[in-house]
Design a protein around this motif. Structure first.
Motif, PDB file in Angstrom:
ATOM      1  N   VAL A 180     -33.924 -41.139  -7.942  1.00 10.89           N
ATOM      2  CA  VAL A 180     -33.945 -40.808  -6.527  1.00 10.89           C
ATOM      3  C   VAL A 180     -34.577 -39.440  -6.296  1.00 10.89           C
ATOM      4  O   VAL A 180     -35.262 -39.221  -5.328  1.00 10.89           O
ATOM      5  N   ALA A 181     -34.316 -38.503  -7.180  1.00 12.23           N
ATOM      6  CA  ALA A 181     -34.867 -37.166  -7.005  1.00 12.23           C
ATOM      7  C   ALA A 181     -35.120 -36.541  -8.367  1.00 12.23           C
ATOM      8  O   ALA A 181     -34.360 -36.738  -9.297  1.00 12.23           O
TER       9      ALA A 181
ATOM     10  N   TRP B   8     -34.793 -28.545   0.589  1.00  6.00           N
ATOM     11  CA  TRP B   8     -33.603 -29.081  -0.072  1.00  6.00           C
ATOM     12  C   TRP B   8     -33.032 -28.066  -1.055  1.00  6.00           C
ATOM     13  O   TRP B   8     -31.813 -27.899  -1.151  1.00  6.00           O
TER      14      TRP B   8
ATOM     15  N   GLY C 105     -30.165 -33.601  -5.086  1.00  8.53           N
ATOM     16  CA  GLY C 105     -31.218 -34.463  -4.558  1.00  8.53           C
ATOM     17  C   GLY C 105     -30.730 -35.866  -4.264  1.00  8.53           C
ATOM     18  O   GLY C 105     -31.093 -36.469  -3.254  1.00  8.53           O
TER      19      GLY C 105
ATOM     20  N   SER D  36     -30.766 -37.437  -0.511  1.00  2.75           N
ATOM     21  CA  SER D  36     -31.664 -38.565  -0.261  1.00  2.75           C
ATOM     22  C   SER D  36     -30.927 -39.854   0.073  1.00  2.75           C
ATOM     23  O   SER D  36     -31.493 -40.752   0.685  1.00  2.75           O
ATOM     24  N   THR D  37     -29.663 -39.952  -0.321  1.00  2.00           N
ATOM     25  CA  THR D  37     -28.907 -41.188  -0.077  1.00  2.00           C
ATOM     26  C   THR D  37     -27.843 -41.045   0.997  1.00  2.00           C
ATOM     27  O   THR D  37     -27.340 -42.043   1.506  1.00  2.00           O
TER      28      THR D  37
END
Length: 270
Positions: A13-14, A22, A137, A141-142
Motif C-alpha cells: 500500500v505504501a 504524509w 502509510g 491510504s486505507t
C-alpha cells in the motif's frame, strides 16, 4: 467496508518513503520504559533518523532506578525540529503499575497534544523502526483505525533467539485470545500498533482495565467492537539484547483471564 482485514499485501500500500505531506503528519511514538538506560539512546537515534519530520517520541518512564528518565531528558534537549520545537519529550510517572497503564497515560497525552496517529513501541529494540513509515502509510491510504505490526501474517518472522517452546507459547497465546473473542486478527497480543487519534478517542483509554500485556488484546478488541478497520503488516520481531523482560506471573495470569472478561462484558454478563 469497515471491519478487520488480514492482508498479506498490506506492505504494497505504501513504500517506506512517504509523500512529503504524509511524512509531516503529526505522529507520536509512545515508548514506556523501566530500566531501559541501555536501549533508549539507540531507539531515539533510530526514530529521529527516519524521514518523518512529523514524528515525536514520547518516553513514559516509571521512575526507573537506572536513570532512564534522566537520560531521556538529556536526549530530548538534543532532538529539535527546524523551528526549534522539541521532537522528543518525557512523561515521568511515580507509580510502576503496569505496561498497560503506562501506555494509556502516554497515548492520552499524545492525543491531547494534537497527534493524529499514535504508535505503541517497545524500548527494547524488538520492534523494527524501519517499519514505522510503512505502517503510517498503510493507515493513511486505507483509513484504518489500527495498523498492527504483525509477527503472524505471511512475511512476519520471529527472532532466531526464540526457542521452539517460546515460539509455540506465543502462537498459542494468540490463538487462545482470538478464539475466545472470535476475531481474525493474527497478532492480537502484539505490542507494535499504530492507532488513529479517532480510534483512541472512541475507545476511551480511561475505560481500559488491563494493567499488563493484556492491554494489547483489550485495545484491539475494543477497536473491532467499534467497527474500526484493522490492517496487519508483516514485521520481523527481534529479541532484546539489553535489559530484562518485565513479564511476571501476575501479568501472565491477567493475560489468561482477560479474554474471558472481555467476552463476558461484550455479552452483557456481570
Amino acid at each position: 467496508m469497515i471491519g478487520e482485514h488480514n492482508s498479506p499485501r498490506a506492505t504494497d500500500v505504501a513504500s517506506t518513503t512517504l509523500p512529503e505531506a504524509w511524512a509531516a503528519t503529526p505522529l507520536t511514538v509512545v515508548m514506556p520504559t523501566y530500566n531501559e538506560a541501555g536501549n533508549v539512546p539507540v531507539m531515539a537515534e533510530l526514530l529521529m533518523g527516519l524521514d518523518l519530520p512529523g514524528l515525536h517520541l514520547l518516553i513514559v518512564d516509571d521512575s526507573s532506578p537506572d536513570g532512564t528518565g534522566r537520560i531521556a531528558e538529556e536526549l530530548a534537549e538534543k532532538f529539535t525540529a527546524e523551528d526549534g520545537s522539541p521532537r522528543m519529550s518525557v512523561l515521568h510517572r511515580t507509580a510502576k503499575d503496569g505496561l498497560g497503564r503506562a501506555y494509556a497515560a502516554g497515548m492520552t497525552k499524545a492525543v491531547e497534544d494534537g497527534a493524529r496517529y499514535v504508535l505503541q513501541m517497545d524500548a527494547d529494540g524488538s520492534h523494527p523502526a524501519g517499519k514505522v513509515a510503512e505502517m503510517l502509510g498503510v493507515a493513511m491510504s486505507t483509513g484504518a483505525g489500527l495498523v498492527v505490526g504483525s509477527r503472524y501474517v505471511p512475511g512476519g518472522t520471529l527472532s532466531d533467539a526464540w526457542g521452539a517452546h517460546r515460539k509455540l507459547l506465543s502462537r498459542w497465546a494468540n490463538a487462545y485470545a482470538s478464539t475466545i473473542l472470535g476475531t481474525r486478527v493474527r497478532d492480537i497480543t502484539g505490542g507494535f500498533n499504530l492507532w488513529s487519534a479517532e480510534a483512541l478517542r472512541a475507545i476511551d483509554l480511561a475505560s481500559v482495565g488491563s494493567a499488563g500485556y493484556s492491554f494489547q488484546v483489550e485495545m484491539k478488541y475494543a477497536a473491532l467492537r467499534r467497527n474500526f478497520q484493522v490492517m496487519e503488516v508483516p514485521i520481523h520481531f527481534e529479541d532484546r539484547t539489553v535489559g530484562e523482560s518485565k513479564m511476571n506471573l501476575a501479568v501472565q495470569l491477567e493475560s489468561v483471564v482477560m479474554p474471558w472478561k472481555l467476552r463476558a462484558r461484550a455479552r452483557g454478563v456481570r
